[in-house]
Design a protein around this motif. Structure first.
Motif, PDB file in Angstrom:
ATOM      1  N   GLU A   1      -7.794   4.378   4.146  1.00  0.00           N
ATOM      2  CA  GLU A   1      -7.243   4.049   2.830  1.00  0.00           C
ATOM      3  C   GLU A   1      -6.619   2.651   2.845  1.00  0.00           C
ATOM      4  OE1 GLU A   1      -4.496   7.110   1.844  1.00  0.00           O
ATOM      5  OE2 GLU A   1      -6.056   8.628   1.491  1.00  0.00           O
TER       6      GLU A   1
ATOM      7  N   LYS B   1     -11.414  -8.976  -1.921  1.00  0.00           N
ATOM      8  CA  LYS B   1     -12.434  -9.085  -2.968  1.00  0.00           C
ATOM      9  C   LYS B   1     -11.900  -9.803  -4.198  1.00  0.00           C
ATOM     10  CE  LYS B   1     -15.713  -6.270  -5.630  1.00  0.00           C
ATOM     11  NZ  LYS B   1     -16.237  -4.896  -5.865  1.00  0.00           N
ATOM     12  N   SER B   2     -10.621  -9.617  -4.494  1.00  0.00           N
ATOM     13  CA  SER B   2     -10.030 -10.233  -5.685  1.00  0.00           C
ATOM     14  C   SER B   2      -9.462 -11.627  -5.413  1.00  0.00           C
ATOM     15  CB  SER B   2      -8.923  -9.331  -6.241  1.00  0.00           C
ATOM     16  OG  SER B   2      -7.843  -9.230  -5.324  1.00  0.00           O
TER      17      SER B   2
ATOM     18  N   GLU C   1      -9.302   0.020   2.742  1.00  0.00           N
ATOM     19  CA  GLU C   1      -9.861  -0.185   1.396  1.00  0.00           C
ATOM     20  C   GLU C   1      -8.923  -1.028   0.541  1.00  0.00           C
ATOM     21  OE1 GLU C   1     -12.120   2.259  -2.187  1.00  0.00           O
ATOM     22  OE2 GLU C   1     -11.192   3.370  -0.539  1.00  0.00           O
ATOM     23  N   SER C   2      -7.620  -0.843   0.684  1.00  0.00           N
ATOM     24  CA  SER C   2      -6.664  -1.694  -0.029  1.00  0.00           C
ATOM     25  C   SER C   2      -6.794  -3.148   0.411  1.00  0.00           C
ATOM     26  CB  SER C   2      -5.227  -1.207   0.210  1.00  0.00           C
ATOM     27  OG  SER C   2      -4.969   0.004  -0.449  1.00  0.00           O
TER      28      SER C   2
ATOM     29  N   GLU D   1     -17.041 -12.470  -3.809  1.00  0.00           N
ATOM     30  CA  GLU D   1     -16.978 -11.015  -3.645  1.00  0.00           C
ATOM     31  C   GLU D   1     -18.293 -10.409  -3.182  1.00  0.00           C
ATOM     32  OE1 GLU D   1     -17.958  -9.352  -8.119  1.00  0.00           O
ATOM     33  OE2 GLU D   1     -15.854  -9.580  -7.529  1.00  0.00           O
TER      34      GLU D   1
ATOM     35  N   GLU E   1     -21.103  -3.026  -1.489  1.00  0.00           N
ATOM     36  CA  GLU E   1     -20.029  -4.018  -1.633  1.00  0.00           C
ATOM     37  C   GLU E   1     -19.813  -4.811  -0.349  1.00  0.00           C
ATOM     38  OE1 GLU E   1     -16.497  -2.963  -4.078  1.00  0.00           O
ATOM     39  OE2 GLU E   1     -17.262  -0.908  -3.846  1.00  0.00           O
TER      40      GLU E   1
ATOM     41  N   PHE F   1      -9.516  -4.508   1.666  1.00  0.00           N
ATOM     42  CA  PHE F   1     -10.786  -4.980   1.110  1.00  0.00           C
ATOM     43  C   PHE F   1     -10.627  -5.390  -0.354  1.00  0.00           C
ATOM     44  CE2 PHE F   1     -14.626  -4.291  -1.335  1.00  0.00           C
ATOM     45  CZ  PHE F   1     -15.536  -5.080  -0.654  1.00  0.00           C
ATOM     46  N   ASN F   2      -9.952  -4.580  -1.140  1.00  0.00           N
ATOM     47  CA  ASN F   2      -9.780  -4.886  -2.567  1.00  0.00           C
ATOM     48  C   ASN F   2      -8.973  -6.168  -2.762  1.00  0.00           C
ATOM     49  OD1 ASN F   2     -11.264  -2.666  -3.437  1.00  0.00           O
ATOM     50  ND2 ASN F   2      -9.482  -1.333  -3.487  1.00  0.00           N
ATOM     51  N   TYR F   3      -7.981  -6.382  -1.890  1.00  0.00           N
ATOM     52  CA  TYR F   3      -7.211  -7.627  -1.930  1.00  0.00           C
ATOM     53  C   TYR F   3      -8.118  -8.835  -1.669  1.00  0.00           C
ATOM     54  CZ  TYR F   3      -4.152 -11.338  -0.166  1.00  0.00           C
ATOM     55  OH  TYR F   3      -3.536 -12.544   0.073  1.00  0.00           O
TER      56      TYR F   3
ATOM     57  N   HIS G   1       0.864  -1.181   0.000  1.00  0.00           N
ATOM     58  CA  HIS G   1       0.000   0.000   0.000  1.00  0.00           C
ATOM     59  C   HIS G   1       0.900   1.230   0.000  1.00  0.00           C
ATOM     60  CE1 HIS G   1      -3.423   2.611   1.034  1.00  0.00           C
ATOM     61  NE2 HIS G   1      -2.593   3.202   1.884  1.00  0.00           N
TER      62      HIS G   1
ATOM     63  N   LEU H   1     -18.140   2.109   0.779  1.00  0.00           N
ATOM     64  CA  LEU H   1     -18.305   1.033  -0.195  1.00  0.00           C
ATOM     65  C   LEU H   1     -19.748   0.554  -0.325  1.00  0.00           C
ATOM     66  CD1 LEU H   1     -15.125  -1.111   0.553  1.00  0.00           C
ATOM     67  CD2 LEU H   1     -15.412   0.744  -1.095  1.00  0.00           C
TER      68      LEU H   1
END
Length: 250
Positions: A85, A95-96, A88-89, A102, A127, A91-93, A9, A124
């Protein structure tokens, strides 16, 4: 299965643990620790939650924020906005992640991690499937300055010495500008709040403020009678974990 994981990050490494049952398209819970906390939390509470979730077929991920635990960075550079922030990084990890569904991601936060979770869910929105807030520090802007004023100032770091953790002036300025209730209210999913009735760090009433100002009928509140801030007794801990499992599964 438990294993160490990490993500980058803004050029710094966030170190964490994932607990992954067998299977594909699994539901998942992301755990956010509190102020001066780590991905373990007191009496290994986050590890115990993750193990119980894994036994029920639910994946989980718990990271140290930058400046905390084993992650890169310095604590004096930490702010709520910065941790948001980072969250959120994370979370994106998740989610993918190839084994995670997801559409079935729950976020959980303890203390300031609860504040972070509430702000992230507001950002979000759809999501996030569900939200769990444990003693969420929604009024930290009111409490941090009196606390800081009672500890030494370290001029060489432009920071305050909070039990060996240096709290920077940027943190104080950041919390003054938080719009906690309006941001949290943007989340419209199901919310579980868990709070000790004898919490001396974040008053029990703060969870009621979340309900009154942000969540209304979409939230339920579990009082842990006599419980302290981090549920430091076997039966308090058991009640917390049982409630989390029931909420995550149903």
């Amino acid at each position: 299965m438990q294993k160490a994981v990490s993500i980058i990050h803004k050029g710094l490494e966030l170190r964490g643990m994932e607990h992954m049952p067998e299977g594909e398209k699994l539901p998942a819970v992301i755990l956010f620790h509190g102020f001066t906390g780590t991905k373990l939390e007191p009496h290994r509470l986050f590890l115990k939650i993750s193990r119980e979730l894994e036994a029920k077929g639910i994946a989980s991920f718990r990271f140290d924020f930058l400046g905390s635990g084993e992650s890169d960075g310095n604590f004096e550079d930490m702010t709520v906005s910065g941790e948001l922030e980072e969250a959120e990084s994370i979370f994106n990890y998740v989610k993918s992640h190839p084994q995670v569904d997801e559409d079935k991601i729950i976020i959980l936060g303890l203390s300031m991690g609860g504040l972070i979770a509430s702000l992230l869910a507001g950002k979000l929105s759809t999501e996030i499937e569900k939200l769990i807030l444990m003693a969420p520090a929604g009024t930290i802007g009111n409490s941090i300055e009196p606390m800081i004023n009672s500890v030494p100032f370290i001029a060489s770091h432009d920071a305050y010495d909070h039990g060996g953790n240096l709290v920077g002036k940027a943190f104080l300025e950041d919390v003054k500008n938080l719009e906690v209730w309006s941001q949290s209210a943007k989340y419209k999913g199901k919310v579980l709040l868990i709070h000790g009735t004898k919490d001396e760090a974040v008053p029990f009433e703060v969870s009621n403020l979340y309900i009154e100002n942000s969540y209304k009928a979409q939230a339920s509140l579990l009082p842990i009678e006599g419980g302290d801030h981090t549920f430091n007794a076997y039966y308090w801990e058991k009640a917390v974990i049982d409630a989390i499992l029931e909420f995550a599964i149903k």
